[in-house]
Each structure stands twice: as structure tokens, then as C-alpha cells.
Design an enzyme around this catalytic site. Structure first.
Site, PDB file in Angstrom:
ATOM      1  N   TYR A 287      -7.219 -17.460   8.801  1.00 57.84           N
ATOM      2  CA  TYR A 287      -5.811 -17.333   9.176  1.00 57.84           C
ATOM      3  C   TYR A 287      -4.938 -18.186   8.243  1.00 57.84           C
ATOM      4  O   TYR A 287      -3.846 -17.780   7.842  1.00 57.84           O
ATOM      5  CB  TYR A 287      -5.610 -17.777  10.625  1.00 57.84           C
ATOM      6  CG  TYR A 287      -6.326 -16.910  11.633  1.00 57.84           C
ATOM      7  CD1 TYR A 287      -5.765 -15.716  12.084  1.00 57.84           C
ATOM      8  CD2 TYR A 287      -7.572 -17.278  12.141  1.00 57.84           C
ATOM      9  CE1 TYR A 287      -6.419 -14.916  13.014  1.00 57.84           C
ATOM     10  CE2 TYR A 287      -8.241 -16.483  13.063  1.00 57.84           C
ATOM     11  CZ  TYR A 287      -7.658 -15.308  13.485  1.00 57.84           C
ATOM     12  OH  TYR A 287      -8.321 -14.518  14.404  1.00 57.84           O
ATOM     13  N   ASN A 310      -2.053  -5.451  15.887  1.00 58.80           N
ATOM     14  CA  ASN A 310      -2.532  -4.376  15.023  1.00 58.80           C
ATOM     15  C   ASN A 310      -3.030  -3.197  15.857  1.00 58.80           C
ATOM     16  O   ASN A 310      -3.835  -3.361  16.766  1.00 58.80           O
ATOM     17  CB  ASN A 310      -3.659  -4.914  14.135  1.00 58.80           C
ATOM     18  CG  ASN A 310      -4.370  -3.820  13.367  1.00 58.80           C
ATOM     19  OD1 ASN A 310      -3.770  -2.817  12.992  1.00 58.80           O
ATOM     20  ND2 ASN A 310      -5.658  -4.015  13.128  1.00 58.80           N
ATOM     21  N   CYS A 318      -8.355  -6.555  10.705  1.00 56.15           N
ATOM     22  CA  CYS A 318      -8.215  -7.847  11.390  1.00 56.15           C
ATOM     23  C   CYS A 318      -9.569  -8.425  11.775  1.00 56.15           C
ATOM     24  O   CYS A 318      -9.676  -9.633  12.032  1.00 56.15           O
ATOM     25  CB  CYS A 318      -7.310  -7.710  12.606  1.00 56.15           C
ATOM     26  SG  CYS A 318      -7.792  -6.448  13.776  1.00 56.15           S
ATOM     27  N   HIS A 319     -10.617  -7.592  11.800  1.00 60.56           N
ATOM     28  CA  HIS A 319     -11.954  -8.119  12.116  1.00 60.56           C
ATOM     29  C   HIS A 319     -12.502  -8.984  10.983  1.00 60.56           C
ATOM     30  O   HIS A 319     -13.483  -9.703  11.189  1.00 60.56           O
ATOM     31  CB  HIS A 319     -12.928  -6.970  12.416  1.00 60.56           C
ATOM     32  CG  HIS A 319     -13.147  -6.035  11.271  1.00 60.56           C
ATOM     33  ND1 HIS A 319     -12.264  -5.026  10.937  1.00 60.56           N
ATOM     34  CD2 HIS A 319     -14.164  -5.957  10.363  1.00 60.56           C
ATOM     35  CE1 HIS A 319     -12.722  -4.363   9.890  1.00 60.56           C
ATOM     36  NE2 HIS A 319     -13.870  -4.912   9.519  1.00 60.56           N
ATOM     37  N   GLU A 345     -20.812  -4.462   7.506  1.00 57.54           N
ATOM     38  CA  GLU A 345     -20.182  -4.397   6.193  1.00 57.54           C
ATOM     39  C   GLU A 345     -20.947  -5.216   5.162  1.00 57.54           C
ATOM     40  O   GLU A 345     -21.074  -4.807   3.995  1.00 57.54           O
ATOM     41  CB  GLU A 345     -18.731  -4.878   6.318  1.00 57.54           C
ATOM     42  CG  GLU A 345     -17.874  -3.914   7.135  1.00 57.54           C
ATOM     43  CD  GLU A 345     -16.455  -4.368   7.334  1.00 57.54           C
ATOM     44  OE1 GLU A 345     -15.661  -3.595   7.889  1.00 57.54           O
ATOM     45  OE2 GLU A 345     -16.121  -5.508   6.929  1.00 57.54           O
TER      46      GLU A 345
END
Length: 354
Positions: A287, A310, A318-319, A345
Site C-alpha cells: 500500500y 474496486n 487489488c489481490h 499467478e
């Protein structure tokens, strides 16, 4: 929804045999009746092709199924207290109702007591249960693609006006009230992490969320009010595009989404979301780092709020935002989903590098 074919066959056999060892292990939604049951339901057994299997009662509710009156699936595994029976009955009498503490007081029920008893049995509070049932009204038509009028019987309504009111409170005004109302189309997408809902028009994707996300109703309400829109079940080219890309993301590790999106928010929110999209697959940002990138180092808390606002899960990433100490932090779809997405990912990127 459970998609593994061997597991579905196993659960169907347990349903046919009324195997009590499976009570509480799965719930089955019956497409022909619109109800969901537990493994030992005494009713006549449906054909396999008419069964959808779920791990939790909440998933079955969100898919638009109501509790079976014969087997009372919400009475397992520990039995249903008189209070819980009463609250379930009240929800069925008025599924579209949004419950407040004042409603409990009027009934002579302490809200904390209802919350605790539901949480003990079903791992969800009464408000979560009522919300899941309410959202299931809208999700039923979205999932099946049925016309609104054809879904009312499956949902347990005896009059079209009752169903119409319940659907409209979630999805907005009906299209015949004003020619100026914008039409948006909602579609149901099954994923390995649970069902998602897309909302599109002919040109853009406006919303992509997990169906069980807390606050989804408010997101839908903000969207339709901002655009003066009505939302109905339907599929456009944008719906098909995002569904195909999500399948590629989950199955093949797709890293870049090309579905045109519309970011609806304040200038600050859009600046945060645009930065989120630039975080590469397999990487994360804090952040604090995001605050620096948008030129406002003191905006760490505001960035967290923008992440929470979002409406395009997975696409606006945002993850991929974590806390400075390495902790995952919050996620609208649930921390376990966030952990899964990041691991997925990382694995996809490693496969590409080999």
C-alpha cells in the site's frame, strides 16, 4: 459449486443411498424443483443431470436454491433450534427483506443470539443467511439465463408481483418504466474459486465480482444508480469475452485481460485502480509503494479504501497489494482467495519461465 466429475458421482450415489455419513459434507441443488437438500433427504431422487452439488449451504442459497421443506438441510449437522426454525421461516415469508437490529427487537429476539446460533450451525450469521437467500433470487435468473417471469415458481413465490419486487430491489428498475434507463446485462461465471458475476453492456465490462462477496448488493446499487440502469440476465460479446479470458486465466495462466473495462469512481480511485493494473503477474506491491507511485505518500489508508471499492476483481489487481511487513492484508473476496490467486499467478509465471 463442485465441478469434479468423480466427486459429483460419489455424492450422487450417497444421495441415492441416503448415506448419513455424507450429511453436512455436501448439499445438492435440484434444478427441477429449485430446492437444495442434504444427503439423506427422503424425497424421490432426481436424475443425475438435474443435480448441482455444493460444499456449503451458503453456496446453494447464492445459486438461487431454497431449503427443502422435507429434509430441512439447515437442520444439519446439529439440529435446528426453535429460534433458527423461526428465523428461516421469516426469511422464506419475505426473502427480499434486509434485516436490521430494530427488526429483531420488534420480534422480541436479541440480534446477537440469532447471530450466534446461525454461526454455530452453518458458519454464517443470520444476516449472511438472509443476504444469501436474497441474492439467490437475482442470481437464479442470472445463472440460468431465464426470463424473470419464468423463475418465480422455482424461487417459491406464489405471485409474479412478489418475485418482481424482490428481483427489482436488487437489480433495479424494470426496463418498461422509462426509455432513458440504460440496460446492463448480468452473467454467471463458474470458476475454481466459486461463482462470479459479470455486468456489462455491449461495449464495456462494469463489474466482475465473486457472487458471495459481502457488499455486492451495495456495489450493484451504486452501479445502477450512477448509470440510471436496470440490470437483467443476459449475455453480450463482452460477457463472452470476459468469461473466455477468465477460463484462460484459471486454466492457462493468462496474464493480460483485453476485455474493455469502464472504471467508475472518483479521480483518486481511478488513479489507484490504473496503478493496480500495472502490477505484473507474479509480483506484488505494498500500500505504501502504491501511495508513492500516485504521488501521495500519505494516502496509504485511502488506497486501502480504494482497493475495497474496486468492482473488477482479478482484472484490477487489488489481490496483488500486500502490507509492508509481508502480511496479505484484506481482500473483498476473502483472504483465502487472495492467497490462492497469488500462488496461482506465481506458479503460472514459473511455468512460463521454464
Amino acid at each position: 459449486m463442485i465441478s469434479d466429475e468423480s466427486m459429483k458421482r460419489e455424492y450422487y450415489q450417497a444421495l441415492v443411498e441416503r448415506d448419513s455419513a455424507y450429511d453436512g459434507i455436501f448439499f445438492v441443488g435440484i434444478k427441477t424443483t429449485g430446492v437444495f437438500c442434504h444427503a439423506t433427504c427422503p424425497a424421490r431422487k432426481p436424475n443425475y443431470e438435474n443435480c448441482l452439488f455444493y460444499k456449503t449451504a451458503e453456496e446453494a442459497l447464492l445459486a438461487g436454491f431454497r431449503p427443502c421443506k422435507r429434509c430441512r438441510p439447515l437442520s444439519f449437522p446439529q439440529g435446528q433450534s426453535p429460534l433458527v426454525q423461526r428465523m428461516v421461516a421469516l426469511v422464506e415469508e419475505n426473502p427480499e427483506k434486509r434485516w436490521k437490529d430494530s427488526d429483531f427487537r420488534e420480534l422480541g429476539i436479541h440480534a446477537a443470539t440469532a447471530r450466534r446460533q446461525f454461526k454455530k450451525n452453518y458458519n454464517m450469521t443470520f444476516v449472511q443467511y438472509a443476504r444469501a437467500r436474497r441474492m439467490g433470487i437475482a442470481m437464479k435468473s442470472i445463472r440460468t439465463g431465464e426470463k424473470i417471469i419464468n423463475a418465480q415458481i422455482d424461487l417459491g413465490y406464489t405471485s409474479s408481483s412478489g418475485f418482481h419486487d424482490a428481483f427489482s430491489k436488487i437489480m433495479g428498475r424494470t426496463p418498461n418504466r422509462s426509455q432513458k434507463i440504460k440496460m446492463l446485462y448480468a452473467n454467471w461465471i463458474d470458476t475454481p474459486l466459486g461463482p462470479m458475476v459479470s455486468i456489462v453492456d455491449e461495449d464495456f465490462l462494469y463489474l466482475l465480482e465473486f457472487a458471495d462477496r459481502r457488499g455486492l448488493e451495495r456495489e450493484i446499487e451504486r452501479l445502477r444508480n450512477r448509470l440510471n440502469a436496470s440490470i437483467i440476465p443476459g449475455v453480450t460479446d463482452r460477457s463472452k469475452q470476459i468469461e473466455n479470458e477468465l477460463n484462460d486465466y484459471f486454466n492457462k495462466g493468462l496474464g493480460t485481460f483485453k476485455t474493455p473495462i469502464m472504471l467508475l469512481g472518483s479521480d483518486f480511485q481511478r488513479s489507484v485502480w490504473e496503478q493496480l493494473i500495472t502490477i505484473e503477474m507474479g509480483k506484488t506491491a505494498t500500500y505504501k509503494e502504491l501511495a508513492g507511485l500516485i504521488g501521495n505518500p500519505k494516502a496509504v489508508r485511502a488506497i486501502g479504501n480504494a482497493n475495497g471499492a474496486n468492482q473488477l476483481a482479478i482484472i484490477v489487481t487489488c489481490h496483488r497489494v500486500i502490507q509492508s511487513g509481508g502480511a496479505l492484508g484484506g481482500y473483498g473476496g476473502g483472504v483465502e482467495r487472495k492467497r490462492w490467486l497469488l500462488a496461482h499467478e506465481q506458479s503460472a509465471v514459473q511455468r512460463l519461465l521454464k
